[in-house]
Design an enzyme around this catalytic site. Sequence first.
Site, PDB file in Angstrom:
ATOM      1  N   SER A  24      77.241  65.121  29.885  1.00  0.00           N
ATOM      2  CA  SER A  24      76.619  64.350  30.796  1.00  0.00           C
ATOM      3  C   SER A  24      77.210  62.745  30.803  1.00  0.00           C
ATOM      4  O   SER A  24      78.335  62.525  30.189  1.00  0.00           O
ATOM      5  CB  SER A  24      75.191  64.109  30.265  1.00  0.00           C
ATOM      6  OG  SER A  24      74.904  63.190  29.121  1.00  0.00           O
ATOM      7  N   TYR A  57      75.347  65.779  34.698  1.00  0.00           N
ATOM      8  CA  TYR A  57      74.002  65.172  34.915  1.00  0.00           C
ATOM      9  C   TYR A  57      73.669  63.765  34.290  1.00  0.00           C
ATOM     10  O   TYR A  57      74.668  63.471  33.371  1.00  0.00           O
ATOM     11  CB  TYR A  57      73.155  66.154  34.550  1.00  0.00           C
ATOM     12  CG  TYR A  57      73.251  66.405  33.192  1.00  0.00           C
ATOM     13  CD1 TYR A  57      72.318  65.778  32.136  1.00  0.00           C
ATOM     14  CD2 TYR A  57      74.179  67.554  32.546  1.00  0.00           C
ATOM     15  CE1 TYR A  57      72.546  66.257  30.853  1.00  0.00           C
ATOM     16  CE2 TYR A  57      74.115  67.843  31.265  1.00  0.00           C
ATOM     17  CZ  TYR A  57      73.348  67.206  30.358  1.00  0.00           C
ATOM     18  OH  TYR A  57      73.374  67.363  29.006  1.00  0.00           O
TER      19      TYR A  57
END
Length: 131
Positions: A24, A57
């Site tokens: 991430s 993300y």
Amino acid sequence: MVKYLKAKLHGLTVTSKNLRYTGSIKLDPAFIERAGIAPYEAVLVVNTANGERFETYVIEGRRGSREVGLQGGTARLGEVGDELIVMSFVYCDPKEFRTPVTCVYRDNRLWRVVRTNGTQRAERRMKGRGK
């Protein structure tokens, strides 16, 4: 449905890398809230220092930290000090499309907010540069 740019964080500077994480990009919540990006939302990231582009993300870092951390495999795609562009997209009917928000940063301080509407461009520079 058409894919449109929803929000862009332009000019963020990498402050940390953590290869031992599941993946991430970690961002100060102030960055993602101003742009309208949600935690765990998928984003496309461009590293302007080396040309790398990757999808990951967003996870929230510590509020007020101005942190931009590359986590897991993304840590191999940049170095501390590299500038990034983080983009969020949305699929919608063209009639429902809203103007994207572009937040421009310098030294991880908000410098200006830009909204484009067709051929018109509205730009607001931040007073105090660093809010």
